[in-house]
Design a protein around this motif. Structure first.
Motif, short mmCIF file in Angstrom:
data_model
loop_
_atom_site.label_atom_id
_atom_site.label_comp_id
_atom_site.label_asym_id
_atom_site.label_seq_id
_atom_site.Cartn_x
_atom_site.Cartn_y
_atom_site.Cartn_z
N ALA A 35 0.82 -1.21 0.00
CA ALA A 35 0.00 0.00 0.00
C ALA A 35 0.85 1.27 0.00
O ALA A 35 0.44 2.30 -0.51
CB ALA A 35 -0.93 0.00 1.21
N VAL A 98 -5.51 -5.67 -0.03
CA VAL A 98 -6.09 -4.33 0.03
C VAL A 98 -6.98 -4.08 -1.18
O VAL A 98 -8.14 -3.75 -1.04
CB VAL A 98 -4.98 -3.26 0.14
CG1 VAL A 98 -5.57 -1.86 0.16
CG2 VAL A 98 -4.13 -3.51 1.37
N GLU A 99 -6.41 -4.20 -2.39
CA GLU A 99 -7.22 -3.98 -3.59
C GLU A 99 -6.53 -4.58 -4.81
O GLU A 99 -5.35 -4.89 -4.78
CB GLU A 99 -7.49 -2.49 -3.81
CG GLU A 99 -6.27 -1.67 -4.19
CD GLU A 99 -6.60 -0.21 -4.46
OE1 GLU A 99 -7.54 0.05 -5.23
OE2 GLU A 99 -5.92 0.64 -3.89
N ALA A 100 -7.29 -4.70 -5.88
CA ALA A 100 -6.77 -5.14 -7.16
C ALA A 100 -7.21 -4.12 -8.20
O ALA A 100 -8.33 -3.60 -8.14
CB ALA A 100 -7.31 -6.52 -7.51
N ARG A 101 -6.31 -3.82 -9.11
CA ARG A 101 -6.62 -2.88 -10.19
C ARG A 101 -6.35 -3.59 -11.52
O ARG A 101 -5.20 -3.81 -11.88
CB ARG A 101 -5.74 -1.64 -10.08
CG ARG A 101 -5.98 -0.86 -8.81
CD ARG A 101 -5.09 0.37 -8.76
NE ARG A 101 -5.22 0.99 -7.45
CZ ARG A 101 -4.20 1.46 -6.76
NH1 ARG A 101 -2.97 1.39 -7.25
NH2 ARG A 101 -4.39 2.01 -5.59
N LEU A 108 -12.55 -6.24 -12.05
CA LEU A 108 -12.29 -6.53 -10.65
C LEU A 108 -13.35 -7.49 -10.11
O LEU A 108 -14.54 -7.26 -10.28
CB LEU A 108 -12.32 -5.23 -9.84
CG LEU A 108 -12.23 -5.36 -8.33
CD1 LEU A 108 -10.85 -5.86 -7.93
CD2 LEU A 108 -12.52 -4.03 -7.68
N ASN A 110 -12.51 -9.22 -6.75
CA ASN A 110 -12.28 -8.81 -5.36
C ASN A 110 -10.81 -8.43 -5.22
O ASN A 110 -10.09 -8.35 -6.22
CB ASN A 110 -12.72 -9.90 -4.36
CG ASN A 110 -11.97 -11.20 -4.51
OD1 ASN A 110 -10.76 -11.21 -4.78
ND2 ASN A 110 -12.66 -12.31 -4.33
N ALA A 111 -10.35 -8.21 -4.01
CA ALA A 111 -8.98 -7.71 -3.80
C ALA A 111 -7.90 -8.71 -4.16
O ALA A 111 -6.74 -8.35 -4.24
CB ALA A 111 -8.81 -7.27 -2.34
N ARG A 112 -8.28 -9.96 -4.40
CA ARG A 112 -7.32 -10.99 -4.80
C ARG A 112 -7.55 -11.51 -6.22
O ARG A 112 -6.80 -12.37 -6.68
CB ARG A 112 -7.43 -12.20 -3.86
CG ARG A 112 -7.10 -11.93 -2.45
CD ARG A 112 -7.38 -13.12 -1.57
NE ARG A 112 -6.47 -14.21 -1.81
CZ ARG A 112 -6.40 -15.29 -1.04
NH1 ARG A 112 -7.17 -15.41 0.01
NH2 ARG A 112 -5.56 -16.25 -1.32
N PHE A 129 -1.92 -5.63 -8.00
CA PHE A 129 -2.48 -6.10 -6.74
C PHE A 129 -1.77 -5.35 -5.61
O PHE A 129 -0.56 -5.22 -5.62
CB PHE A 129 -2.24 -7.60 -6.55
CG PHE A 129 -3.02 -8.46 -7.50
CD1 PHE A 129 -4.35 -8.76 -7.27
CD2 PHE A 129 -2.41 -8.98 -8.64
CE1 PHE A 129 -5.07 -9.56 -8.15
CE2 PHE A 129 -3.12 -9.78 -9.52
CZ PHE A 129 -4.45 -10.07 -9.27
#
Length: 181
Positions: A35, A98-101, A108, A110-112, A129
């Motif tokens: 992050a 935390v997040e995925a872009r 997207l 989810n965050a994984r 990620f």
């Protein structure tokens, strides 16, 4: 007076080598970072899988470990309707996702998890990620040693059991001699 030649420098542009992608190949690339922006080197694993359904990760294709800058690349020639990039660390308790872009064309989940629906062949990069490392992945060496007390010696008695001899009934004499009565 004759002019003397002066050395001049002429710059000629050189092309930066571009990675070639074999025909009929999907290439999924991106980065795993923290992050705070720092890369996560040696993140194991970023998985690639393929499926016919959007909500199922489906068939495992390959996985990659990130390089020193947190980058990964996964190639496949297998054809699916959906391709899934998924963070699958060896020990998920060491990370907070935390997040995925997703890159261009990705979506997207989810965050994984990043999903691509029917992408064309070629490069699908820009996937990112973001994780937070919650604990050190490896212990510091050397580990402190704690002396263990010696194990006690235990002698167990071996029980003795009388084993009866098998009982065989006596055969009639006419059977044992082979003659009839």
């Amino acid at each position: 007076m004759t002019p003397t030649p002066t050395a001049t420098f002429t710059a000629t542009p050189t092309r930066t080598p571009t990675p070639t992608i074999p025909p009929n190949t999907h290439v999924f690339a991106g980065q795993v970072r923290q992050a705070n922006g720092e890369p996560v080197p040696a993140f194991s694993y970023v998985q690639l899988s393929g499926s016919l359904l959007p909500s199922v990760r489906g068939v495992y294709i390959d996985n990659a470990t990130t390089d020193n800058n947190g980058y990964f690349r996964l190639d496949t020639t297998l054809v699916f309707d959906y391709y899934h990039l998924y963070l699958a660390p060896l020990d998920p308790s060491h990370y907070e996702f935390v997040e995925a872009r997703p890159g261009v064309g990705g979506e997207l989940v989810n965050a994984r998890w990043i999903r691509y629906a029917s992408p064309g062949f070629g490069m699908h990069d820009g996937n990112e990620f973001v994780v937070t490392v919650t604990s050190r992945r490896l212990p510091r060496w050397p580990l402190p040693t704690v002396p263990l007390p010696p194990l006690p010696t235990v002698v167990l008695p071996i029980p003795t059991v009388a084993i009866p001899t098998p009982f065989w009934p006596r055969l009639p004499r006419w059977l044992s001699t082979g003659r009839e009565r």
